[in-house]
Motif scaffolding. Sequence first.
Motif, PDB file in Angstrom:
ATOM      1  N   GLN A 158      30.420  18.389 -32.921  1.00 35.33           N
ATOM      2  CA  GLN A 158      31.511  19.267 -33.313  1.00 35.33           C
ATOM      3  C   GLN A 158      30.909  20.596 -33.723  1.00 35.33           C
ATOM      4  OE1 GLN A 158      34.954  18.801 -33.297  1.00 35.33           O
ATOM      5  NE2 GLN A 158      35.005  20.982 -33.832  1.00 35.33           N
ATOM      6  N   MET A 159      31.331  21.663 -33.075  1.00 37.40           N
ATOM      7  CA  MET A 159      30.765  22.988 -33.323  1.00 37.40           C
ATOM      8  C   MET A 159      31.871  23.904 -33.827  1.00 37.40           C
ATOM      9  SD  MET A 159      28.302  23.380 -29.988  1.00 37.40           S
ATOM     10  CE  MET A 159      29.673  23.522 -28.836  1.00 37.40           C
ATOM     11  N   ASN A 160      31.726  24.362 -35.057  1.00 38.54           N
ATOM     12  CA  ASN A 160      32.694  25.259 -35.673  1.00 38.54           C
ATOM     13  C   ASN A 160      32.051  26.610 -35.957  1.00 38.54           C
ATOM     14  OD1 ASN A 160      34.561  23.106 -35.726  1.00 38.54           O
ATOM     15  ND2 ASN A 160      33.864  22.458 -37.751  1.00 38.54           N
ATOM     16  N   SER A 161      32.884  27.604 -36.206  1.00 40.28           N
ATOM     17  CA  SER A 161      32.397  28.955 -36.525  1.00 40.28           C
ATOM     18  C   SER A 161      31.351  29.407 -35.513  1.00 40.28           C
ATOM     19  CB  SER A 161      31.810  28.976 -37.950  1.00 40.28           C
ATOM     20  OG  SER A 161      32.786  28.586 -38.887  1.00 40.28           O
ATOM     21  N   LEU A 162      31.674  29.243 -34.261  1.00 35.25           N
ATOM     22  CA  LEU A 162      30.713  29.572 -33.208  1.00 35.25           C
ATOM     23  C   LEU A 162      30.406  31.063 -33.184  1.00 35.25           C
ATOM     24  CD1 LEU A 162      32.022  27.122 -30.515  1.00 35.25           C
ATOM     25  CD2 LEU A 162      29.651  27.248 -31.284  1.00 35.25           C
ATOM     26  N   TYR A 194      19.609  18.497 -38.788  1.00 27.03           N
ATOM     27  CA  TYR A 194      20.107  19.684 -38.105  1.00 27.03           C
ATOM     28  C   TYR A 194      19.080  20.797 -38.112  1.00 27.03           C
ATOM     29  CZ  TYR A 194      24.692  17.464 -38.688  1.00 27.03           C
ATOM     30  OH  TYR A 194      25.758  16.588 -38.640  1.00 27.03           O
ATOM     31  N   ALA A 195      19.162  21.636 -37.106  1.00 25.37           N
ATOM     32  CA  ALA A 195      18.422  22.891 -37.136  1.00 25.37           C
ATOM     33  C   ALA A 195      19.047  23.794 -38.192  1.00 25.37           C
ATOM     34  CB  ALA A 195      18.486  23.557 -35.759  1.00 25.37           C
ATOM     35  N   ASP A 196      18.223  24.601 -38.826  1.00 28.51           N
ATOM     36  CA  ASP A 196      18.732  25.498 -39.874  1.00 28.51           C
ATOM     37  C   ASP A 196      19.827  26.422 -39.342  1.00 28.51           C
ATOM     38  OD1 ASP A 196      15.523  25.992 -41.559  1.00 28.51           O
ATOM     39  OD2 ASP A 196      17.023  24.407 -41.741  1.00 28.51           O
ATOM     40  N   SER A 197      19.717  26.795 -38.094  1.00 26.42           N
ATOM     41  CA  SER A 197      20.656  27.761 -37.521  1.00 26.42           C
ATOM     42  C   SER A 197      22.078  27.211 -37.365  1.00 26.42           C
ATOM     43  CB  SER A 197      20.150  28.241 -36.162  1.00 26.42           C
ATOM     44  OG  SER A 197      19.996  27.147 -35.279  1.00 26.42           O
ATOM     45  N   VAL A 198      22.227  25.899 -37.422  1.00 29.24           N
ATOM     46  CA  VAL A 198      23.561  25.315 -37.226  1.00 29.24           C
ATOM     47  C   VAL A 198      24.058  24.539 -38.447  1.00 29.24           C
ATOM     48  CG1 VAL A 198      23.087  25.133 -34.751  1.00 29.24           C
ATOM     49  CG2 VAL A 198      22.811  23.118 -36.207  1.00 29.24           C
ATOM     50  N   LYS A 199      23.236  24.399 -39.468  1.00 25.58           N
ATOM     51  CA  LYS A 199      23.648  23.658 -40.665  1.00 25.58           C
ATOM     52  C   LYS A 199      24.909  24.247 -41.260  1.00 25.58           C
ATOM     53  CE  LYS A 199      19.270  21.760 -42.331  1.00 25.58           C
ATOM     54  NZ  LYS A 199      18.185  21.897 -43.331  1.00 25.58           N
ATOM     55  N   GLY A 200      25.842  23.362 -41.592  1.00 24.15           N
ATOM     56  CA  GLY A 200      27.091  23.800 -42.180  1.00 24.15           C
ATOM     57  C   GLY A 200      28.146  24.196 -41.161  1.00 24.15           C
ATOM     58  N   ARG A 201      27.746  24.317 -39.890  1.00 23.23           N
ATOM     59  CA  ARG A 201      28.698  24.689 -38.824  1.00 23.23           C
ATOM     60  C   ARG A 201      28.873  23.580 -37.802  1.00 23.23           C
ATOM     61  NH1 ARG A 201      27.585  28.725 -35.410  1.00 23.23           N
ATOM     62  NH2 ARG A 201      25.323  28.432 -35.505  1.00 23.23           N
ATOM     63  N   PHE A 202      27.814  22.859 -37.517  1.00 28.80           N
ATOM     64  CA  PHE A 202      27.841  21.800 -36.494  1.00 28.80           C
ATOM     65  C   PHE A 202      27.751  20.439 -37.173  1.00 28.80           C
ATOM     66  CE2 PHE A 202      25.828  24.281 -32.684  1.00 28.80           C
ATOM     67  CZ  PHE A 202      26.759  25.303 -32.875  1.00 28.80           C
ATOM     68  N   THR A 203      28.398  19.456 -36.563  1.00 34.74           N
ATOM     69  CA  THR A 203      28.329  18.079 -37.055  1.00 34.74           C
ATOM     70  C   THR A 203      28.105  17.131 -35.887  1.00 34.74           C
ATOM     71  OG1 THR A 203      29.869  18.581 -38.851  1.00 34.74           O
ATOM     72  CG2 THR A 203      29.512  16.263 -38.332  1.00 34.74           C
ATOM     73  N   ILE A 204      27.066  16.317 -35.992  1.00 35.24           N
ATOM     74  CA  ILE A 204      26.801  15.303 -34.977  1.00 35.24           C
ATOM     75  C   ILE A 204      27.339  13.969 -35.471  1.00 35.24           C
ATOM     76  CG2 ILE A 204      24.488  14.769 -35.868  1.00 35.24           C
ATOM     77  CD1 ILE A 204      23.602  14.319 -32.943  1.00 35.24           C
ATOM     78  N   SER A 205      27.910  13.196 -34.556  1.00 33.55           N
ATOM     79  CA  SER A 205      28.413  11.870 -34.900  1.00 33.55           C
ATOM     80  C   SER A 205      28.314  10.987 -33.661  1.00 33.55           C
ATOM     81  CB  SER A 205      29.858  11.940 -35.397  1.00 33.55           C
ATOM     82  OG  SER A 205      30.714  12.454 -34.387  1.00 33.55           O
ATOM     83  N   ARG A 206      28.505   9.703 -33.860  1.00 36.17           N
ATOM     84  CA  ARG A 206      28.434   8.784 -32.727  1.00 36.17           C
ATOM     85  C   ARG A 206      29.421   7.652 -32.916  1.00 36.17           C
ATOM     86  NH1 ARG A 206      22.547   6.770 -32.269  1.00 36.17           N
ATOM     87  NH2 ARG A 206      23.408   5.375 -30.670  1.00 36.17           N
ATOM     88  N   ASP A 207      29.838   7.090 -31.796  1.00 34.10           N
ATOM     89  CA  ASP A 207      30.703   5.925 -31.786  1.00 34.10           C
ATOM     90  C   ASP A 207      30.040   4.909 -30.872  1.00 34.10           C
ATOM     91  OD1 ASP A 207      32.652   3.989 -31.387  1.00 34.10           O
ATOM     92  OD2 ASP A 207      34.285   5.417 -31.362  1.00 34.10           O
ATOM     93  N   ASN A 208      29.354   3.940 -31.464  1.00 39.20           N
ATOM     94  CA  ASN A 208      28.602   2.979 -30.657  1.00 39.20           C
ATOM     95  C   ASN A 208      29.518   2.080 -29.832  1.00 39.20           C
ATOM     96  OD1 ASN A 208      26.174   3.998 -31.527  1.00 39.20           O
ATOM     97  ND2 ASN A 208      25.870   2.434 -33.101  1.00 39.20           N
ATOM     98  N   ALA A 209      30.745   1.889 -30.287  1.00 39.31           N
ATOM     99  CA  ALA A 209      31.693   1.083 -29.512  1.00 39.31           C
ATOM    100  C   ALA A 209      32.087   1.786 -28.214  1.00 39.31           C
ATOM    101  CB  ALA A 209      32.933   0.789 -30.352  1.00 39.31           C
ATOM    102  N   LYS A 210      32.015   3.116 -28.233  1.00 37.37           N
ATOM    103  CA  LYS A 210      32.375   3.902 -27.046  1.00 37.37           C
ATOM    104  C   LYS A 210      31.152   4.450 -26.313  1.00 37.37           C
ATOM    105  CE  LYS A 210      36.894   5.384 -28.784  1.00 37.37           C
ATOM    106  NZ  LYS A 210      37.764   6.541 -29.119  1.00 37.37           N
TER     107      LYS A 210
END
Length: 123
Positions: A82-86, A60-76
Amino acid sequence: QVQLVESGGGLVQAGGSLRLSCAASGRTFSNFAMAWFRQALGKEREFVAAISWAGGSPIYADSVKGRFTISRDNAKNTVYLQMNSLEPEDTAVYFCAAKFGPLMYSRTYYNYWGQGTQVTVSS
């Protein structure tokens, strides 16, 4: 070739949340490292987050650590952000990108790009 289509952007108040999606088609999605970048008006495109083909150890970039979460679903064939505390400073067009091989922060290593989705955070 890989085609990437982002969705989920919109207008949200500061402190709110959004979840972006990037749907991939074409070549085998699970072979690619995936990333999110963003570009605010008048600024350079900057790295936000990236995830390996297996989904482990995202970066993650330092500016988004703890607020944003990247994930993936290879089946889809989909990667999420996911972006929180925008914050108003998160306002930008968000782009999905793909590459073979290891995760990289620099946009120059990413071969495939989506068209982007606008995220606007009001104060």
